[in-house]
Design a protein around this motif. Structure first.
Motif, PDB file in Angstrom:
ATOM      1  N   GLU A 361     -25.098 -29.653   4.796  1.00 19.91           N
ATOM      2  CA  GLU A 361     -24.634 -28.427   5.018  1.00 19.91           C
ATOM      3  C   GLU A 361     -24.715 -27.940   6.686  1.00 19.91           C
ATOM      4  O   GLU A 361     -23.739 -27.289   7.051  1.00 19.91           O
ATOM      5  CB  GLU A 361     -25.226 -27.312   3.972  1.00 19.91           C
ATOM      6  CG  GLU A 361     -25.022 -27.718   2.522  1.00 19.91           C
ATOM      7  CD  GLU A 361     -25.919 -26.850   1.604  1.00 19.91           C
ATOM      8  OE1 GLU A 361     -26.629 -26.033   2.112  1.00 19.91           O
ATOM      9  OE2 GLU A 361     -25.832 -27.012   0.434  1.00 19.91           O
ATOM     10  N   LEU A 362     -25.907 -28.134   7.220  1.00 18.68           N
ATOM     11  CA  LEU A 362     -25.887 -27.495   8.466  1.00 18.68           C
ATOM     12  C   LEU A 362     -25.245 -28.422   9.374  1.00 18.68           C
ATOM     13  O   LEU A 362     -24.590 -27.750  10.410  1.00 18.68           O
ATOM     14  CB  LEU A 362     -27.625 -27.856   8.959  1.00 18.68           C
ATOM     15  CG  LEU A 362     -27.812 -27.443  10.181  1.00 18.68           C
ATOM     16  CD1 LEU A 362     -27.756 -25.920  10.390  1.00 18.68           C
ATOM     17  CD2 LEU A 362     -29.506 -27.883  10.652  1.00 18.68           C
ATOM     18  N   LEU A 363     -25.029 -29.478   9.217  1.00 21.34           N
ATOM     19  CA  LEU A 363     -23.906 -30.187   9.905  1.00 21.34           C
ATOM     20  C   LEU A 363     -22.325 -29.802   9.735  1.00 21.34           C
ATOM     21  O   LEU A 363     -21.798 -29.752  10.936  1.00 21.34           O
ATOM     22  CB  LEU A 363     -23.944 -31.788   9.562  1.00 21.34           C
ATOM     23  CG  LEU A 363     -25.184 -32.579  10.203  1.00 21.34           C
ATOM     24  CD1 LEU A 363     -25.169 -34.104   9.553  1.00 21.34           C
ATOM     25  CD2 LEU A 363     -25.209 -32.744  11.623  1.00 21.34           C
ATOM     26  N   LEU A 364     -22.258 -29.152   8.654  1.00 21.66           N
ATOM     27  CA  LEU A 364     -20.744 -28.945   8.516  1.00 21.66           C
ATOM     28  C   LEU A 364     -20.719 -27.648   9.137  1.00 21.66           C
ATOM     29  O   LEU A 364     -19.608 -27.270  10.048  1.00 21.66           O
ATOM     30  CB  LEU A 364     -20.624 -28.647   6.983  1.00 21.66           C
ATOM     31  CG  LEU A 364     -20.213 -29.956   6.133  1.00 21.66           C
ATOM     32  CD1 LEU A 364     -20.104 -29.417   4.708  1.00 21.66           C
ATOM     33  CD2 LEU A 364     -19.076 -30.938   6.687  1.00 21.66           C
ATOM     34  N   GLN A 365     -21.811 -26.651   9.098  1.00 27.55           N
ATOM     35  CA  GLN A 365     -21.641 -25.333   9.739  1.00 27.55           C
ATOM     36  C   GLN A 365     -21.522 -25.645  11.348  1.00 27.55           C
ATOM     37  O   GLN A 365     -21.099 -24.649  11.958  1.00 27.55           O
ATOM     38  CB  GLN A 365     -23.097 -24.615   9.539  1.00 27.55           C
ATOM     39  CG  GLN A 365     -23.068 -24.282   7.984  1.00 27.55           C
ATOM     40  CD  GLN A 365     -24.626 -23.598   7.781  1.00 27.55           C
ATOM     41  OE1 GLN A 365     -25.428 -23.416   8.587  1.00 27.55           O
ATOM     42  NE2 GLN A 365     -24.817 -23.588   6.394  1.00 27.55           N
ATOM     43  N   ASN A 367     -20.022 -27.841  12.820  1.00 29.70           N
ATOM     44  CA  ASN A 367     -18.756 -28.625  13.149  1.00 29.70           C
ATOM     45  C   ASN A 367     -18.879 -30.006  13.808  1.00 29.70           C
ATOM     46  O   ASN A 367     -18.487 -30.462  14.832  1.00 29.70           O
ATOM     47  CB  ASN A 367     -18.005 -27.914  14.484  1.00 29.70           C
ATOM     48  CG  ASN A 367     -17.663 -26.373  14.082  1.00 29.70           C
ATOM     49  OD1 ASN A 367     -17.049 -26.448  13.134  1.00 29.70           O
ATOM     50  ND2 ASN A 367     -17.734 -25.440  15.090  1.00 29.70           N
ATOM     51  N   ALA A 368     -20.022 -30.715  12.950  1.00 25.79           N
ATOM     52  CA  ALA A 368     -20.207 -32.072  13.423  1.00 25.79           C
ATOM     53  C   ALA A 368     -19.152 -33.056  13.171  1.00 25.79           C
ATOM     54  O   ALA A 368     -18.951 -34.008  13.855  1.00 25.79           O
ATOM     55  CB  ALA A 368     -21.533 -32.449  12.601  1.00 25.79           C
ATOM     56  N   ILE A 369     -18.348 -32.613  11.913  1.00 27.38           N
ATOM     57  CA  ILE A 369     -17.227 -33.680  11.904  1.00 27.38           C
ATOM     58  C   ILE A 369     -16.285 -33.595  13.117  1.00 27.38           C
ATOM     59  O   ILE A 369     -15.928 -34.714  13.533  1.00 27.38           O
ATOM     60  CB  ILE A 369     -16.367 -33.264  10.474  1.00 27.38           C
ATOM     61  CG1 ILE A 369     -17.363 -33.600   9.347  1.00 27.38           C
ATOM     62  CG2 ILE A 369     -15.188 -33.872  10.394  1.00 27.38           C
ATOM     63  CD1 ILE A 369     -16.657 -33.314   7.979  1.00 27.38           C
ATOM     64  N   ARG A 370     -15.806 -32.465  13.823  1.00 30.52           N
ATOM     65  CA  ARG A 370     -14.985 -32.654  14.663  1.00 30.52           C
ATOM     66  C   ARG A 370     -15.781 -33.320  15.853  1.00 30.52           C
ATOM     67  O   ARG A 370     -14.972 -33.928  16.724  1.00 30.52           O
ATOM     68  CB  ARG A 370     -14.751 -30.983  15.424  1.00 30.52           C
ATOM     69  CG  ARG A 370     -14.071 -30.983  16.458  1.00 30.52           C
ATOM     70  CD  ARG A 370     -13.671 -29.337  17.012  1.00 30.52           C
ATOM     71  NE  ARG A 370     -15.095 -28.655  16.940  1.00 30.52           N
ATOM     72  CZ  ARG A 370     -15.689 -28.740  18.321  1.00 30.52           C
ATOM     73  NH1 ARG A 370     -15.194 -29.581  18.894  1.00 30.52           N
ATOM     74  NH2 ARG A 370     -16.760 -28.104  18.087  1.00 30.52           N
ATOM     75  N   VAL A 371     -16.956 -33.017  16.235  1.00 29.51           N
ATOM     76  CA  VAL A 371     -17.609 -33.721  17.356  1.00 29.51           C
ATOM     77  C   VAL A 371     -17.648 -35.242  17.393  1.00 29.51           C
ATOM     78  O   VAL A 371     -17.317 -35.974  18.231  1.00 29.51           O
ATOM     79  CB  VAL A 371     -19.095 -33.332  17.279  1.00 29.51           C
ATOM     80  CG1 VAL A 371     -19.730 -34.154  18.390  1.00 29.51           C
ATOM     81  CG2 VAL A 371     -19.177 -31.892  17.808  1.00 29.51           C
ATOM     82  N   LEU A 372     -17.867 -35.663  16.004  1.00 27.83           N
ATOM     83  CA  LEU A 372     -17.941 -37.111  15.597  1.00 27.83           C
ATOM     84  C   LEU A 372     -16.476 -37.845  15.752  1.00 27.83           C
ATOM     85  O   LEU A 372     -16.476 -38.831  16.443  1.00 27.83           O
ATOM     86  CB  LEU A 372     -18.455 -37.277  14.233  1.00 27.83           C
ATOM     87  CG  LEU A 372     -20.109 -36.981  14.124  1.00 27.83           C
ATOM     88  CD1 LEU A 372     -20.546 -37.200  12.679  1.00 27.83           C
ATOM     89  CD2 LEU A 372     -20.850 -37.816  15.025  1.00 27.83           C
ATOM     90  N   GLU A 402     -18.118 -30.257  -0.975  1.00 24.00           N
ATOM     91  CA  GLU A 402     -16.333 -29.964  -1.118  1.00 24.00           C
ATOM     92  C   GLU A 402     -15.759 -29.517   0.111  1.00 24.00           C
ATOM     93  O   GLU A 402     -14.768 -29.858   0.402  1.00 24.00           O
ATOM     94  CB  GLU A 402     -16.273 -28.825  -2.088  1.00 24.00           C
ATOM     95  CG  GLU A 402     -16.507 -29.123  -3.834  1.00 24.00           C
ATOM     96  CD  GLU A 402     -16.226 -27.985  -4.572  1.00 24.00           C
ATOM     97  OE1 GLU A 402     -15.785 -27.075  -4.262  1.00 24.00           O
ATOM     98  OE2 GLU A 402     -16.577 -28.265  -5.599  1.00 24.00           O
ATOM     99  N   GLN A 403     -16.444 -28.773   1.126  1.00 27.90           N
ATOM    100  CA  GLN A 403     -15.600 -28.224   2.377  1.00 27.90           C
ATOM    101  C   GLN A 403     -15.699 -29.296   3.212  1.00 27.90           C
ATOM    102  O   GLN A 403     -14.624 -29.211   3.927  1.00 27.90           O
ATOM    103  CB  GLN A 403     -16.890 -27.418   2.927  1.00 27.90           C
ATOM    104  CG  GLN A 403     -16.534 -26.759   4.210  1.00 27.90           C
ATOM    105  CD  GLN A 403     -17.465 -25.855   5.151  1.00 27.90           C
ATOM    106  OE1 GLN A 403     -18.496 -25.513   4.374  1.00 27.90           O
ATOM    107  NE2 GLN A 403     -17.309 -25.767   6.224  1.00 27.90           N
ATOM    108  N   CYS A 404     -16.300 -30.468   3.004  1.00 29.50           N
ATOM    109  CA  CYS A 404     -15.963 -31.541   3.967  1.00 29.50           C
ATOM    110  C   CYS A 404     -14.536 -32.026   4.014  1.00 29.50           C
ATOM    111  O   CYS A 404     -13.982 -32.367   4.966  1.00 29.50           O
ATOM    112  CB  CYS A 404     -16.939 -32.821   3.491  1.00 29.50           C
ATOM    113  SG  CYS A 404     -16.724 -34.130   4.543  1.00 29.50           S
TER     114      CYS A 404
END
Length: 532
Positions: A361-365, A367-372, A402-404
């Motif tokens: 949850e912290l990674l989603l907050q 913006n880890a997906i964008r960075v990766l 779900e947010q992913c």
């Protein structure tokens, strides 16, 4: 356990070019050093007034008889230890084959090696303890006993008697090995204690650098030595170095050594006792530290959070600093100037997603997906299947939220995942092939999880993911005959077929979707390449 360039032990990052064992240094250099110290077993036999062996493997028994240069007890112990361990193993092999002449000649040579180790170490080391003296005496007594009993075996022709004597030889050999192990551990412990005392007492940067380097070399000898270093205060001493500003230039070396030590439970426990996680968090969040220092701190985090080590799951102090560490690691991924730095930071993040669910949850907050996903288009940072393995691991673990799905759609992540289904090794080394299999498997798992969202499923179908999944299922060479990849691809295909069944031909539906999963698995795993 796996190693990064420079010898780090990181279980989740199998890289080629692992740190070689100390005894396997540059071959030419090694040959030049040892040439004058080599002796052939025939010479030993003649000295013992035995006939020269005519067996076909005589020449293969050439082995080091000399030690390292004078005044270097650690190298002496490691080299002699390797020689004697090799001899013990080979004697056991010859004993199992009932090759008594070889067993005896090798037993004589073993006695010579053991006597040399005891004598040479006594010369270069400090005064021996009473305990070491007792074990040395027991070791030499067993060596003499082994030589004597194997000599008697040469004279025995009765097979029944020889069989009973073989059991006695085996027991003697086992006891000798135990005494040798005890002696070597005691001697190495003394040397490690001396190194740790030297680090603790030194305020000289050059002495500390040299001593820390010696300690790191010892960690490359394997888990037993890492345990000794941890028990004798090595972790405490290294964190002391990492808390002194005057030693800042030594932080990378000290942290690299810590990462190696923490491959064993004792190392992780010592790290927690000295608030090591807090120290790592301070280093990672302090931009005044060099990138190399923060990368090595990330390597320690990756090691102590490894999902493959059961004892790391009870690292309670990590949760207190998790937010700071995760934030710093994402920043390090974003700013990494090289593939190795990105690999270390992403490996730490991947392990943390296994370590605690809150981390996802912290990674989603953050913006880890964008960075990766942005990093995947940067060949300077992401250029190997090992790095993509870390990225897809993070995506797979985040995809349970779900947010992913919406974040993946927003960043065009489905296309990237589709590309990972086609991961191919460049070198063909076993490590790289295994990494490619993991990338394919985790990409399929991620796709299956994300396809709960109809929008993701439709995007996957639009990008022809179903065709690629079918190809992976039907063609063993496309997945390197990996069963794990096959199961993941079948699961993903069935999830997508539920959303878009018209994307499948009748034969694919009847063979890959309609049957039970196990039946489809058996069908595909038994397919010949010509079937495709």
């Amino acid at each position: 356990m796996m190693a990064l360039p420079g010898g780090r032990h990181l279980d989740t990052i199998p890289l080629p070019g692992q740190r070689v064992h100390l005894m396997q240094v540059d071959s030419v250099q090694r040959w030049m050093e040892d040439l004058k110290l080599m002796t052939e077993c025939e010479c030993m036999c003649v000295l013992q007034a035995k006939p020269i062996s005519l067996e076909e493997d005589t020449q293969s028994d050439v082995i080091l008889a000399g030690g390292p240069g004078p005044g270097d007890p650690l190298q002496l112990l490691l080299k002699r230890g390797w020689v004697i361990s090799t001899e013990l193993r080979r004697i056991g092999q010859k004993l199992a084959q009932d090759r008594w002449a070889r067993v005896h000649s090798m037993s004589v040579r073993l006695t010579c090696h053991a006597r040399s180790m005891v004598s040479e170490y006594s010369t270069v080391s400090r005064s021996s303890s009473q305990e070491m003296g007792q074990i040395e005496k027991l070791l030499m007594e067993k060596c003499s006993e082994l030589s004597a009993i194997t000599e008697r075996c040469l004279q025995v022709e009765n097979e029944h008697v020889l069989k009973s004597m073989k059991a006695c030889v085996s027991e003697t050999l086992s006891t000798l090995g135990q005494h040798f192990g005890q002696l070597l551990e005691l001697a190495l412990t003394r040397e490690v204690q001396a190194l740790v005392r030297k680090i603790n007492a030194s305020d000289n940067i050059y002495i500390t650098e040299s001593t820390t380097g010696n300690l790191f070399s010892l960690t490359q000898e394997g888990a037993p030595l890492c345990r000794i270093i941890a028990k004798e205060g090595g972790v405490v001493a290294l964190f002391k170095v990492c808390r002194q500003d005057s030693f800042r230039c030594l932080y990378p070396q000290a942290l690299r050594t810590l990462a190696s030590i923490c491959c064993v439970e004792e190392g992780v426990h010592q790290l927690e006792k000295v608030d090591g996680v807090l120290c790592l968090a301070d280093i990672l969040t302090d931009d005044s530290h060099s990138e190399a220092t923060r990368a090595e701190a990330a390597a320690v985090v990756a090691q102590v959070t490894s999902p493959h080590l059961p004892f790391t799951q009870h690292l309670g102090s990590f949760l207190e600093s998790m937010e700071e560490i995760v934030t710093a690691l994402i920043k390090l991924c974003q700013e990494a100037s090289s593939g190795e730095v990105f690999l270390l930071a992403s490996a730490a993040l991947a392990n943390i997603t296994f370590f605690d669910t809150m981390a996802c949850e912290l990674l989603l907050q953050l913006n880890a997906i964008r960075v990766l996903l942005e990093a995947c288009s940067d060949k300077q940072r992401v250029d190997t299947p090992y790095t993509r393995d870390q990225i897809v691991t993070i995506l797979a673990n985040l995809s349970v939220l779900e947010q992913c799905a919406s974040d993946i759609i927003q960043e065009n992540g489905v296309q990237l995942i589709m590309g990972m289904l086609s991961e191919k090794p460049r070198s063909g080394t076993p490590a790289e092939v295994a990494a490619c299999e993991r990338v394919q498997q985790k990409a399929a798992v991620t796709l299956a999880r994300l396809s709960r969202d109809p929008e993701v499923a439709r995007e996957a179908v639009r990008l022809s993911c179903m065709s690629r999944l079918i190809e992976l299922c039907r063609s063993p060479s496309e997945r390197n005959s990996s069963d794990a990849v096959l199961v993941a691809c079948l699961a993903a295909l069935r999830r997508l077929a539920g959303v878009c069944p018209e994307g499948l031909q009748d034969s694919d539906f009847q063979q890959l979707v309609q049957p039970r999963l196990v039946d489809s698995f058996l069908l595909c795993s038994n397919m010949e390449e010509s079937f495709v």
